[in-house]
Design a protein around this motif. Structure first.
Motif, PDB file in Angstrom:
ATOM      1  N   TRP A  87      -6.685   2.538 -11.808  1.00 39.75           N
ATOM      2  CA  TRP A  87      -6.613   3.407 -10.697  1.00 39.75           C
ATOM      3  C   TRP A  87      -5.116   3.155  -9.969  1.00 39.75           C
ATOM      4  CZ3 TRP A  87     -11.590   4.047  -7.450  1.00 39.75           C
ATOM      5  CH2 TRP A  87     -12.509   4.664  -8.158  1.00 39.75           C
ATOM      6  N   PRO A  88      -4.799   4.149  -9.575  1.00 40.51           N
ATOM      7  CA  PRO A  88      -3.282   3.809  -8.800  1.00 40.51           C
ATOM      8  C   PRO A  88      -3.607   3.082  -7.493  1.00 40.51           C
ATOM      9  CG  PRO A  88      -4.144   5.985  -8.326  1.00 40.51           C
ATOM     10  CD  PRO A  88      -5.108   5.602  -9.396  1.00 40.51           C
ATOM     11  N   GLU A  89      -2.604   2.399  -7.272  1.00 40.71           N
ATOM     12  CA  GLU A  89      -2.850   1.204  -5.922  1.00 40.71           C
ATOM     13  C   GLU A  89      -3.117   2.151  -4.739  1.00 40.71           C
ATOM     14  OE1 GLU A  89       1.158  -0.319  -5.063  1.00 40.71           O
ATOM     15  OE2 GLU A  89       0.244  -1.116  -3.257  1.00 40.71           O
ATOM     16  N   GLY A  90      -4.187   1.916  -4.075  1.00 41.08           N
ATOM     17  CA  GLY A  90      -4.343   2.415  -2.861  1.00 41.08           C
ATOM     18  C   GLY A  90      -5.760   3.118  -2.910  1.00 41.08           C
ATOM     19  N   LEU A  91      -6.052   3.578  -4.329  1.00 38.13           N
ATOM     20  CA  LEU A  91      -7.155   4.680  -4.248  1.00 38.13           C
ATOM     21  C   LEU A  91      -8.419   3.968  -3.781  1.00 38.13           C
ATOM     22  CD1 LEU A  91      -8.405   7.233  -5.257  1.00 38.13           C
ATOM     23  CD2 LEU A  91      -8.087   6.546  -7.332  1.00 38.13           C
ATOM     24  N   ALA A  92      -8.712   2.738  -4.300  1.00 39.73           N
ATOM     25  CA  ALA A  92     -10.039   2.081  -4.436  1.00 39.73           C
ATOM     26  C   ALA A  92     -10.130   2.039  -2.593  1.00 39.73           C
ATOM     27  CB  ALA A  92     -10.107   0.496  -4.641  1.00 39.73           C
ATOM     28  N   GLU A  93      -9.115   1.421  -1.700  1.00 41.43           N
ATOM     29  CA  GLU A  93      -9.204   1.425  -0.568  1.00 41.43           C
ATOM     30  C   GLU A  93      -9.509   2.849   0.375  1.00 41.43           C
ATOM     31  OE1 GLU A  93      -7.009   0.064  -2.375  1.00 41.43           O
ATOM     32  OE2 GLU A  93      -6.344  -1.977  -1.958  1.00 41.43           O
ATOM     33  N   GLN A  94      -8.861   3.990  -0.438  1.00 39.86           N
ATOM     34  CA  GLN A  94      -8.998   4.946   0.197  1.00 39.86           C
ATOM     35  C   GLN A  94     -10.560   5.644   0.118  1.00 39.86           C
ATOM     36  OE1 GLN A  94      -6.032   8.185  -0.081  1.00 39.86           O
ATOM     37  NE2 GLN A  94      -4.340   6.572  -0.178  1.00 39.86           N
ATOM     38  N   VAL A  95     -11.187   5.193  -1.200  1.00 42.10           N
ATOM     39  CA  VAL A  95     -12.439   5.590  -1.380  1.00 42.10           C
ATOM     40  C   VAL A  95     -13.495   4.899  -0.136  1.00 42.10           C
ATOM     41  CG1 VAL A  95     -14.321   5.374  -2.914  1.00 42.10           C
ATOM     42  CG2 VAL A  95     -12.375   6.252  -3.932  1.00 42.10           C
ATOM     43  N   ASP A  96     -13.291   3.860  -0.217  1.00 46.78           N
ATOM     44  CA  ASP A  96     -14.123   2.822   0.937  1.00 46.78           C
ATOM     45  C   ASP A  96     -13.877   3.455   2.316  1.00 46.78           C
ATOM     46  OD1 ASP A  96     -15.034   1.052  -0.845  1.00 46.78           O
ATOM     47  OD2 ASP A  96     -13.396  -0.305  -0.718  1.00 46.78           O
ATOM     48  N   ALA A  97     -12.661   3.760   2.489  1.00 47.52           N
ATOM     49  CA  ALA A  97     -12.358   4.378   4.030  1.00 47.52           C
ATOM     50  C   ALA A  97     -13.018   5.661   3.924  1.00 47.52           C
ATOM     51  CB  ALA A  97     -10.863   4.537   4.038  1.00 47.52           C
ATOM     52  N   ALA A  98     -12.706   6.582   2.917  1.00 48.07           N
ATOM     53  CA  ALA A  98     -13.670   7.923   3.066  1.00 48.07           C
ATOM     54  C   ALA A  98     -15.308   7.706   3.097  1.00 48.07           C
ATOM     55  CB  ALA A  98     -13.073   8.865   1.862  1.00 48.07           C
ATOM     56  N   LEU A  99     -15.560   6.949   2.337  1.00 46.69           N
ATOM     57  CA  LEU A  99     -17.092   6.677   2.364  1.00 46.69           C
ATOM     58  C   LEU A  99     -17.492   6.302   3.925  1.00 46.69           C
ATOM     59  CD1 LEU A  99     -19.514   6.533   0.824  1.00 46.69           C
ATOM     60  CD2 LEU A  99     -19.119   3.935   0.465  1.00 46.69           C
ATOM     61  N   ALA A 100     -16.648   5.262   4.423  1.00 47.03           N
ATOM     62  CA  ALA A 100     -17.064   4.790   5.818  1.00 47.03           C
ATOM     63  C   ALA A 100     -17.212   6.062   6.715  1.00 47.03           C
ATOM     64  CB  ALA A 100     -16.180   3.857   6.210  1.00 47.03           C
ATOM     65  N   ARG A 101     -16.094   6.994   6.591  1.00 45.41           N
ATOM     66  CA  ARG A 101     -16.124   8.196   7.334  1.00 45.41           C
ATOM     67  C   ARG A 101     -17.396   9.059   7.082  1.00 45.41           C
ATOM     68  NH1 ARG A 101     -10.435   8.007   5.806  1.00 45.41           N
ATOM     69  NH2 ARG A 101     -10.917   9.925   4.402  1.00 45.41           N
ATOM     70  N   LEU A 102     -17.501   9.252   5.880  1.00 46.51           N
ATOM     71  CA  LEU A 102     -18.791  10.405   5.760  1.00 46.51           C
ATOM     72  C   LEU A 102     -19.950   9.614   6.242  1.00 46.51           C
ATOM     73  CD1 LEU A 102     -20.046  12.484   4.103  1.00 46.51           C
ATOM     74  CD2 LEU A 102     -20.170  11.152   1.862  1.00 46.51           C
ATOM     75  N   GLU A 103     -20.124   8.212   6.299  1.00 44.08           N
ATOM     76  CA  GLU A 103     -21.294   7.495   6.734  1.00 44.08           C
ATOM     77  C   GLU A 103     -21.392   7.799   8.231  1.00 44.08           C
ATOM     78  OE1 GLU A 103     -21.913   3.621   3.520  1.00 44.08           O
ATOM     79  OE2 GLU A 103     -20.540   3.439   5.081  1.00 44.08           O
ATOM     80  N   GLU A 104     -20.242   7.632   8.926  1.00 45.27           N
ATOM     81  CA  GLU A 104     -20.123   7.646  10.334  1.00 45.27           C
ATOM     82  C   GLU A 104     -20.652   9.223  10.757  1.00 45.27           C
ATOM     83  OE1 GLU A 104     -17.856   5.717  12.463  1.00 45.27           O
ATOM     84  OE2 GLU A 104     -18.735   6.925  13.972  1.00 45.27           O
ATOM     85  N   MET A 120       0.769  -0.983  -0.095  1.00 43.92           N
ATOM     86  CA  MET A 120       0.226   0.118   0.063  1.00 43.92           C
ATOM     87  C   MET A 120       0.784   1.337   0.131  1.00 43.92           C
ATOM     88  SD  MET A 120      -3.517   0.529   1.483  1.00 43.92           S
ATOM     89  CE  MET A 120      -4.428   2.239   1.558  1.00 43.92           C
ATOM     90  N   THR A 121       0.425   2.154  -0.806  1.00 49.10           N
ATOM     91  CA  THR A 121       1.236   3.353  -0.851  1.00 49.10           C
ATOM     92  C   THR A 121       0.893   4.558   0.261  1.00 49.10           C
ATOM     93  OG1 THR A 121      -0.122   4.689  -2.446  1.00 49.10           O
ATOM     94  CG2 THR A 121       1.414   3.049  -3.296  1.00 49.10           C
ATOM     95  N   ASP A 122       1.571   5.540   0.620  1.00 54.46           N
ATOM     96  CA  ASP A 122       1.337   6.458   1.322  1.00 54.46           C
ATOM     97  C   ASP A 122       0.516   7.664   0.622  1.00 54.46           C
ATOM     98  OD1 ASP A 122       2.713   5.007   2.994  1.00 54.46           O
ATOM     99  OD2 ASP A 122       4.526   6.138   2.990  1.00 54.46           O
ATOM    100  N   THR A 123       0.743   7.556  -0.735  1.00 56.23           N
ATOM    101  CA  THR A 123      -0.052   8.854  -1.304  1.00 56.23           C
ATOM    102  C   THR A 123      -1.384   9.090  -1.015  1.00 56.23           C
ATOM    103  OG1 THR A 123       1.348   7.888  -3.175  1.00 56.23           O
ATOM    104  CG2 THR A 123      -0.237   9.838  -3.713  1.00 56.23           C
ATOM    105  N   ARG A 124      -1.416  10.210  -0.695  1.00 61.41           N
ATOM    106  CA  ARG A 124      -2.917  10.520  -0.174  1.00 61.41           C
ATOM    107  C   ARG A 124      -3.894  10.884  -1.389  1.00 61.41           C
ATOM    108  NH1 ARG A 124      -4.455  14.944   4.484  1.00 61.41           N
ATOM    109  NH2 ARG A 124      -6.684  14.514   4.282  1.00 61.41           N
ATOM    110  N   TYR A 125      -4.998  10.300  -1.522  1.00 58.01           N
ATOM    111  CA  TYR A 125      -5.684  10.610  -2.802  1.00 58.01           C
ATOM    112  C   TYR A 125      -7.088  11.377  -2.272  1.00 58.01           C
ATOM    113  CZ  TYR A 125      -2.490   7.731  -5.621  1.00 58.01           C
ATOM    114  OH  TYR A 125      -1.468   7.148  -6.017  1.00 58.01           O
ATOM    115  N   ILE A 126      -7.360  11.260  -0.970  1.00 62.19           N
ATOM    116  CA  ILE A 126      -8.564  11.873  -0.724  1.00 62.19           C
ATOM    117  C   ILE A 126      -8.557  12.662   0.390  1.00 62.19           C
ATOM    118  CG2 ILE A 126     -10.836  11.250   0.230  1.00 62.19           C
ATOM    119  CD1 ILE A 126     -10.814   8.642  -1.344  1.00 62.19           C
ATOM    120  N   TYR A 127      -9.428  14.048   0.708  1.00 62.50           N
ATOM    121  CA  TYR A 127      -9.652  14.670   1.543  1.00 62.50           C
ATOM    122  C   TYR A 127     -11.047  14.873   1.904  1.00 62.50           C
ATOM    123  CZ  TYR A 127      -4.689  16.682   0.778  1.00 62.50           C
ATOM    124  OH  TYR A 127      -3.364  16.981   0.508  1.00 62.50           O
ATOM    125  N   ASP A 128     -11.330  14.646   3.207  1.00 64.45           N
ATOM    126  CA  ASP A 128     -12.659  14.950   3.586  1.00 64.45           C
ATOM    127  C   ASP A 128     -13.017  16.458   3.818  1.00 64.45           C
ATOM    128  OD1 ASP A 128     -12.821  12.265   3.981  1.00 64.45           O
ATOM    129  OD2 ASP A 128     -12.312  12.451   6.420  1.00 64.45           O
TER     130      ASP A 128
END
Ligand code: ADP
Ligand code: MG
Ligand code: MG
Length: 882
Positions: free
Chosen positions: A59-76, A1-9
């Motif tokens: 998609w770059p490596e890690g983006l799909a996971e970051q989308v899932d995590a961001a979605l989970a935060r938004l749901e939260e 998994m890369t460290d690149t940040r692909y998402i901002y809340d």
């Protein structure tokens, strides 16, 4: 998994992250930061899009996971869940590049609605019809935009249902109808995709994000980027945002508003809204939106909050804002804010008034007006309240507006134009042979060619409106008609061009006159207080010189003399001079030309008295004055065959021999500029006399004359200039002697060959000034012929981003610009005060002007209508390089 940040809340962003979050994403984050109510969201960065683009869409490596995590935060945060049967989260998926760009993917609304969640959506809104309305809209939008289902698949089904129910409007369909329609839509979607339709909201979200990435590369977006010089490497961001519903009944609404009127600049209420509506209903034209002022009655609380918010956003961004809002059950949400696009008139008004209001400093205000926009104010424009829709759009090649009857040949246009008819010349593209038609036309419309095509350049130079490269029009010159959007326009049918936007309209639109009002004048006067570069104009007759002076030119940087030789009454004498077999014949021809030249100069000098005028001595490619070699051979043959009188045959043969003798393979690099004057010194001598006689005559008549600057063209060697200098000086001094009085004059040269730039120190020893001819310097510096390049590979180079821009439009700073800098530096190494300027089209291009400012030139010179642009651009150059 890369460290690149692909998402901002939402709460992690702000406006400084615009290049990462895009304009829309950074805008909502900033609104949220300053306490304006915004639905919660997260933003996928522009870099994600670029990374996907560079990796064949993967998609770059890690983006799909970051989308899932961001979605989970938004749901939260929202306490809702995508696709949940009890508490469903619905989101919009919105693309947003750094600069707002039409042609990108349409926003998907209501994503998250599904068979599982639709009952809860109905229950929460207390409205089943609303829920199914959202659902069927979502399927259609998602199906068309993301999955590429043909729009008629859905539209036909909808029409069928309405027919079956015997109703005309969507709004007449019941909840049960819409539920049925939803089922039909799902079946049809699945059929269209051969069974591959997905109903899973998470999968839909991923596919929607991916579709936004892909839309960055679609042809519409490519075309727009190219036309506006936007790099593909910027990418677009994707905003995933919780839905708010403007369509939940009579206490809900959606709308758009501006903090000032974007057409006129006036500070007043400006906007539209619709009760019980969602998304683009306001702009879609299905229902007619209501003026914003009426919202005060319907939704008073939200209205007043909106007014406060507009004010707050304008103050915060210190610029006029263009905003989108939605009211859900009486509560206001802002969905977008950005600096509003505005007309030129509005731009100058807003800039000036914001200074008066203390919102901006003068310097800031100067940076708020696009120099190129000023052009539109110098020409008549289309009434800003016009509501007609254009029939086609081409490139905004030369600003202003024009109304006239279409005409398909330059000859006819010339004839009808000269009779006073208003003509729009419609051509596939124009050539120099069309000039007589262009000159008298109100406007020119071409199907082919770009912003620097012949038609565009000529029209801009003359201040004639031009829309170029309208590739969608079909011209049939023989049948005298043009087909636009399926409609034929025949000879004489009236159309209207907007050369400032590239739009073409059927019929005659109302025009408003050029408006050099207080707002405009303030801006250019402030610019004058700030700029260091002088601004002159290129002009070679009384009208152009007067216009230039009126628009603020501080002199003439280039008065060409070739055109003076081309006029029909002169060409015979000029040919005699060139074809002369001995000095006597040549002297006789020059004697004929001198008074004509003098008269030309007197006109220009009268218009410019009190200011400096640089007159360039003759710089012709010889062939322009001569009969064409092939034509002349044919003529001789014909005369021989038809047994014409021997004398006539002999005369034409003699001419043919001369033409052959003077024929050049490559006239642009042949006996041009001072080379001709070196061979025939009587030419510069005559010109120098004409100039001085004219300057003295104007002094006598007007009590004042111009600062005479005589310019020797196309010099490569010091010896050329020193020789020409001697010839000119001798002639000038003789004229002074004859007249019994003198005046100040200087002799300088054009720097338009790389050798001249490199050896500028030698040349400067015998020059009083340099004027960089950057058009020729671009041709000789890069080794390209403009005509051949623009017809050929140059377009390909710009398309494929081998070159960032056409070097004839904006100077190639590293290469040709480097030659300019070198020339200035070496010239000043021997004459520290050497006056240096630029003439040619780059002198009116804001980006080039900034470069010339930095290179330390004294002035730029451009076509008269570009003078105000250059004044402002020169001021901006100072401010940007402080
Ligand atoms: P565009 O770039 O074409 O303006 P937008 O993303 O701004 O596209 O959205 C299109 C329409 O949908 C706008 O009217 C916008 O206000 C509306 N919209 C977008 N996101 C939401 C949302 N989360 N809730 C309600 N309306 C939305
Ligand atoms: Mg849109
Ligand atoms: Mg929008």
């Amino acid at each position: 998994m890369t460290d690149t940040r692909y998402i901002y809340d939402l709460s992690e962003g702000d406006i400084s992250l615009k290049s990462t979050l895009g304009g829309k994403g950074a805008g909502i984050a900033e609104m949220n930061r300053i306490g304006v109510p915004v639905p919660d969201a997260f933003t996928v960065t522009t870099q994600s899009c670029v990374a996907a683009m560079e990796n064949d869409g993967n998609w770059p490596e890690g983006l799909a996971e970051q989308v899932d995590a961001a979605l989970a935060r938004l749901e939260e945060r929202t306490g809702l869940k995508l696709g949940d049967p009890d508490k469903p989260l619905l989101v919009s998926v919105r693309s947003g590049a750094v600069v707002s760009m039409p042609g990108m993917m349409d926003t998907i609304l209501n994503l998250g609605i599904s068979d599982a969640s639709v009952p809860a959506v109905a229950a929460l809104a207390g409205n089943e019809r609303f829920a199914y309305d959202c659902y069927r809209r979502f399927i259609q939008m998602y199906g068309e935009v993301v999955e590429g289902v043909a729009p008629n698949v859905y539209e036909d089904a909808l029409t069928e249902l309405k027919n079956a129910r015997g109703v005309a409007q969507d709004t007449d369909l019941t909840a049960a109808d819409l539920k049925e329609l939803t089922e039909t839509f799902k079946t049809l979607s699945n059929e269209a995709l051969g069974g591959a339709w997905t109903s899973d909201p998470r999968e839909q979200l991923i596919r929607a994000i991916n579709a936004v990435f892909k839309s960055w590369m679609n042809p519409r977006a490519e075309v727009y980027r190219k036309a506006n010089g936007i790099s593909r490497r910027l990418g677009t961001a994707v905003n995933v945002q919780q839905m708010v519903f403007g369509n939940r009944g009579d206490t809900s609404a959606t709308g758009v508003c501006f903090s000032r009127n974007p057409a006129t600049g006036t500070k007043e209420l400006y906007g539209e809204f619709l009760v019980n509506a969602q998304g683009e209903d306001v702009v879609a034209g299905i229902r007619t939106p209501r003026p914003l002022a009426e919202m005060e009655e319907v939704l008073p609380d939200a209205f007043h909050e909106l007014l406060d918010t507009m004010e707050k956003l304008e103050l915060h961004n210190r610029d006029m804002q263009d905003m989108e809002f939605t009211v859900e059950d009486g509560k206001l949400y802002m969905l977008q804010t950005r600096n509003g696009k505005r007309t030129a008139a509005a731009a100058v008004k807003i800039a000036r008034e914001m200074v008066a209001e203390g919102l901006l400093t003068k310097d800031e205000a100067l940076l708020r007006v696009e120099p190129a926009q000023l052009d539109a104010l110098l020409h008549p424009g289309i009434d800003p309240n016009n509501t007609e829709k254009p029939i086609v759009k081409g490139l905004p090649a030369s600003p202003g507006a024009a109304v006239g009857g279409v005409c398909f040949s330059a000859d006819e246009a010339a004839e009808r134009g000269n009779r006073g008819e208003k003509i729009i010349l419609v051509r596939f593209e124009t050539t120099p042979d069309d000039i007589h038609g262009v000159m008298v036309a109100q406007g020119v419309l071409t199907a082919h060619g770009g912003m620097t095509s012949h038609a565009a350049v000529v029209a801009r130079g003359m201040g004639i409106t031009c829309v170029a490269g309208a590739t969608a029009i079909k011209i049939d010159p023989a049948g005298k008609k043009v087909t636009i959007d399926g409609v034929d326009y025949h000879d004489g049918d009236v159309i209207t061009l907007n050369g400032s936007t590239g739009e073409v309209f059927a019929g005659a639109l109302t025009l408003v006159p050029a408006d050099l009002n207080e707002d405009f004048l303030s801006i250019v006067e402030w610019a004058d207080e700030t700029r260091r570069l002088g601004v002159r104009a290129n002009a070679e007759n009384f009208e152009d010189a007067s216009k230039a002076r009126e628009l603020g030119a501080e002199g003439i940087g280039l008065a060409r003399t070739e055109h003076m030789f081309m006029a029909a009454d002169r060409l015979p004498s000029v040919r005699k001079m060139i074809l002369a077999e001995n000095e006597e014949q040549r002297a006789a021809a020059l004697e004929e030309i001198l008074p004509m030249q003098q008269a030309d100069f007197e006109q220009i000098f009268t218009a410019m008295k009190g200011l400096p005028v640089t007159v360039r001595l003759l710089d012709p490619p010889l062939h322009e004055f001569l009969p064409n070699l092939v034509d002349q051979s044919l003529l001789v043959q014909k005369l021989e065959l038809t047994g014409a009188p021997t004398e006539q045959v002999e005369a034409e043969k003699a001419t043919l021999a001369q033409v052959k003798r003077l024929h050049e393979q490559n006239p642009m690099l042949g006996t041009r500029g001072c080379r001709l004057a070196m061979l025939y010194p009587s030419i510069p001598e005559m010109q120098a006399r004409a100039i001085i006689k004219a300057a003295l005559a104007v002094l006598d008549r007007e009590g004042e004359t111009v600062g005479v600057e005589i310019m020797i063209p196309l010099v490569a060697y010091q010896q050329e200039l020193s020789t020409q200098r001697e010839i000119v000086t001798k002639a000038v001094e003789e004229e002074f002697e004859l007249a019994g009085k003198r005046l100040d004059y200087t002799i300088g040269t054009m720097i338009e060959l790389p050798r001249a730039a490199v050896c500028a120190n030698e040349i400067a020893e015998v020059a009083d000034f340099f004027s960089f001819g950057t058009n020729d310097l671009t041709q000789t510096g890069i080794g390209i012929s403009r005509d051949d390049a623009e017809q050929g590979f140059l377009g390909y180079y710009v398309d494929t981003e081998v070159l960032a821009a056409n070097p004839f439009e904006t100077i190639d700073q590293d290469g040709v610009g480097g030659l300019v800098s070198l020339g200035v530096e070496r010239g000043r190494s021997v004459k520290p005060d050497l006056k240096t300027g630029v003439c040619g089209e780059h002198g009116g291009d804001p980006a080039s002007i900034e470069f010339f400012h930095k290179a330390g030139l004294n002035y730029v010179s451009c076509s008269p209508y570009r003078v105000p642009i250059a004044r402002l651009a020169a001021a901006q150059a100072v401010l940007k390089n402080k």
